[in-house]
Design an enzyme around this catalytic site. Structure first.
Site, mmCIF file in Angstrom:
data_model
loop_
_atom_site.group_PDB
_atom_site.id
_atom_site.type_symbol
_atom_site.label_atom_id
_atom_site.label_comp_id
_atom_site.label_asym_id
_atom_site.label_seq_id
_atom_site.Cartn_x
_atom_site.Cartn_y
_atom_site.Cartn_z
ATOM 1 N N LEU A 171 12.287 55.822 28.405
ATOM 2 C CA LEU A 171 12.699 56.823 27.514
ATOM 3 C C LEU A 171 12.919 58.242 28.093
ATOM 4 O O LEU A 171 12.005 58.552 28.863
ATOM 5 C CB LEU A 171 11.560 56.773 26.107
ATOM 6 C CG LEU A 171 12.187 57.918 25.012
ATOM 7 C CD1 LEU A 171 11.807 57.314 23.693
ATOM 8 C CD2 LEU A 171 11.407 59.226 25.187
ATOM 9 N N ALA A 172 13.863 58.999 27.690
ATOM 10 C CA ALA A 172 14.196 60.149 28.223
ATOM 11 C C ALA A 172 14.443 61.447 27.102
ATOM 12 O O ALA A 172 15.749 61.039 26.364
ATOM 13 C CB ALA A 172 15.507 60.243 29.173
ATOM 14 N N CYS A 228 11.229 61.553 33.692
ATOM 15 C CA CYS A 228 11.376 60.383 33.274
ATOM 16 C C CYS A 228 10.635 59.309 33.700
ATOM 17 O O CYS A 228 10.784 59.023 34.763
ATOM 18 C CB CYS A 228 12.954 59.940 33.037
ATOM 19 S SG CYS A 228 13.006 58.480 32.411
ATOM 20 N N SER A 233 18.483 70.022 14.512
ATOM 21 C CA SER A 233 17.706 68.788 14.600
ATOM 22 C C SER A 233 18.364 67.672 14.157
ATOM 23 O O SER A 233 18.154 66.639 14.560
ATOM 24 C CB SER A 233 16.213 68.956 13.972
ATOM 25 O OG SER A 233 16.763 69.194 12.331
ATOM 26 N N LYS A 234 19.501 67.994 13.317
ATOM 27 C CA LYS A 234 20.386 66.776 12.760
ATOM 28 C C LYS A 234 21.632 66.749 13.635
ATOM 29 O O LYS A 234 22.408 65.930 13.261
ATOM 30 C CB LYS A 234 20.958 67.298 11.339
ATOM 31 C CG LYS A 234 19.623 67.548 10.218
ATOM 32 C CD LYS A 234 20.231 67.859 9.015
ATOM 33 C CE LYS A 234 19.122 67.973 8.070
ATOM 34 N NZ LYS A 234 19.464 68.212 6.547
ATOM 35 N N GLU A 286 3.563 56.267 19.384
ATOM 36 C CA GLU A 286 3.638 56.409 20.852
ATOM 37 C C GLU A 286 2.383 57.168 21.271
ATOM 38 O O GLU A 286 1.615 56.639 22.181
ATOM 39 C CB GLU A 286 4.935 57.261 21.118
ATOM 40 C CG GLU A 286 6.162 56.238 20.965
ATOM 41 C CD GLU A 286 7.381 57.225 21.099
ATOM 42 O OE1 GLU A 286 7.446 58.259 21.364
ATOM 43 O OE2 GLU A 286 8.388 56.362 20.627
ATOM 44 N N CYS A 304 -21.429 62.759 39.632
ATOM 45 C CA CYS A 304 -22.474 61.822 39.866
ATOM 46 C C CYS A 304 -22.381 61.152 41.277
ATOM 47 O O CYS A 304 -23.634 60.671 41.852
ATOM 48 C CB CYS A 304 -22.303 60.583 38.825
ATOM 49 S SG CYS A 304 -22.693 61.111 37.053
ATOM 50 N N SER A 338 -1.892 68.999 24.860
ATOM 51 C CA SER A 338 -2.788 69.155 24.011
ATOM 52 C C SER A 338 -2.627 70.353 22.990
ATOM 53 O O SER A 338 -2.984 70.186 21.935
ATOM 54 C CB SER A 338 -4.012 69.375 24.745
ATOM 55 O OG SER A 338 -4.328 68.379 25.521
ATOM 56 N N GLU A 339 -1.927 71.172 23.596
ATOM 57 C CA GLU A 339 -1.574 72.356 22.770
ATOM 58 C C GLU A 339 -0.563 71.995 21.481
ATOM 59 O O GLU A 339 -0.768 72.486 20.425
ATOM 60 C CB GLU A 339 -0.970 73.647 23.455
ATOM 61 C CG GLU A 339 -1.895 74.365 24.321
ATOM 62 C CD GLU A 339 -2.254 73.218 25.771
ATOM 63 O OE1 GLU A 339 -3.017 73.757 26.357
ATOM 64 O OE2 GLU A 339 -1.338 72.539 25.791
#
EC number: 1.3.8.4
Length: 409
Positions: A151-152, A185, A206-207, A270, A365, A394-395
């Site tokens: 997936l790209a 990718c 976005s559309k 995902e 350890c 993470s942000e």
């Protein structure tokens, strides 16, 4: 479920030997015998067929040439866990997919990352959004491991800012002409089937984004050199290049302008499945540390008898078990139709950051040996760090969680 008990099935894969490890039935956090047997079978498969290659994969930055891991996993029915049986899949749920991702990651982080991109990002997208014709054409070979999927989405200047992508798809007679680049990718160099996002309307925001199925060998489509990564080495990653690449109209995934819907509707799942990757890495850390602290002696006794070492492994264990409980719980909810964006983001946020810390503790350890590449702990740290960056940083995950909480009343 009866078909899984055939000689070639996952659940029929005999667990003849069990490694001494705390990861027993009592600490698995699975309460269904079928799921437990599935976990044990995938674990044995991964330890027998993948783990022996992990060190070489890391050093050579390549999957082994003398064995086809993709086909081996395909023969073991791992690629199509969530795919319908009619296409060669198992028709199971996301908890099973998470279990497989965890056990493969325990054997090799890089193999698991490529596996996740193939089975989760590509195959599951086709299962959820493809037409009957698209599924018939692409799924059987992807599920068998004959073909590799990818997936790209990201671009050199559009990582977290997906809508800011510049890759463009211009409508022409019978299809679209793609121009632009995609970056980072996973499986790009080896993939025969790729889900690629491009802008079909640059003014629609976005559309105006559409998802396309790209095939290796399409005129105008090429891959740049493989990227040399810090960790997850051997999991091939590259830039994709589109130069007047013609894509037929029937290769649209869902509909024109529905790319963000396709992306976002699958992104939660995902994130969930990929969250199981850090679980396997944390388990591998304990697999390496526990035998070492029993054998390594200082001041005339095993270092595992020292309270501060016991404290470290206790922290590692609780980080793993709490993350595992979170991932499994959210997976069960998703299988029951309750997909919560904040918890799907939360699973990978929690597991990824803890995996990095657990890997650091594993190195500590082992002391000086932990810093030597002869031992696996350095590789585990480098592999773990990827999960704080890939599939949304993470942000970004914190933003998703905070936004969802703010919207709730």
């Amino acid at each position: 479920m009866q078909r899984f008990f055939s000689a070639r099935s996952i659940l029929g894969y005999a667990v003849k030997t069990r490694r001494r490890s705390f990861s027993s039935r009592s600490s698995s956090l699975l309460f269904d015998d079928t799921q437990l047997q599935f976990k044990e079978s995938v674990s044995k498969f991964a330890q027998d067929n993948i783990a022996p290659h992990a060190e070489r994969i890391d050093k050579t930055n390549s999957f082994p040439k003398d064995v086809n891991l993709w086909k081996l996993m395909g023969e073991f029915n791992l690629h199509g866990i969530t795919a319908p049986e009619e296409y060669g899949g198992l028709g199971l749920g996301y908890l099973y997919h998470c279990i497989a991702m965890e056990e493969i990651s325990r054997a090799s982080g890089s193999v698991a990352l490529s596996y996740g991109a193939h089975s989760n990002l590509c195959i599951n997208q086709l299962v959820r959004n493809g037409t009957a014709a698209q599924k018939e054409k692409y799924l059987p070979k992807l599920i068998s491991g004959e073909h590799v999927g990818a997936l790209a989405m990201s671009e050199p200047n559009a990582g977290s800012d997906v809508v800011g992508m510049k890759c463009k798809a211009e409508k022409v007679d019978g299809g679209y002409i793609l121009n632009g680049n995609k970056m980072w990718c996973t499986n790009g160099p080896s993939a025969e089937t790729l889900v690629v996002y491009a802008k079909t309307d640059t003014k629609a925001g976005s559309k105006g984004i559409t998802a396309f199925i790209i095939e290796k060998g399409m005129t105008g489509f090429s891959t740049a050199q493989k990227l040399d990564k810090l960790g997850m080495r051997g999991s091939d990653t590259c830039e994709l290049v589109f130069e007047n690449c013609f894509v037929p109209e029937e290769n649209i995934l869902d509909k024109e302008g529905k790319g963000v819907y396709v992306l976002m509707s699958g992104l939660d799942l995902e994130r969930l499945v990929l969250a199981a990757g850090p679980l396997g890495i944390m388990q591998a850390c304990l697999d390496n540390v526990l035998p070492y602290i029993r054998q390594r002696e200082q001041f005339g006794r095993p270092v595992g008898e020292f309270q501060f070492i016991q404290g470290k492994v206790a922290d590692m264990y609780t980080a793993l078990q709490s993350s595992r409980s979170y991932v499994y719980s959210v997976a069960r909810d998703c299988d029951n139709g309750k997909v919560d964006p904040k918890d799907c983001a939360g699973t990978i946020l929690c597991a990824a950051e803890r995996a990095t810390q657990v890997a650091l503790q594993a190195i500590q350890c082992l002391g000086g040996n932990g810093y030597i590449n002869e031992y696996a702990t350095g590789r585990l740290l480098r592999d773990a760090k990827l999960y704080e960056i890939g599939a949304g940083t993470s942000e970004i995950r914190r933003i998703v969680i905070g936004r969802e909480l703010f919207k709730e009343e």
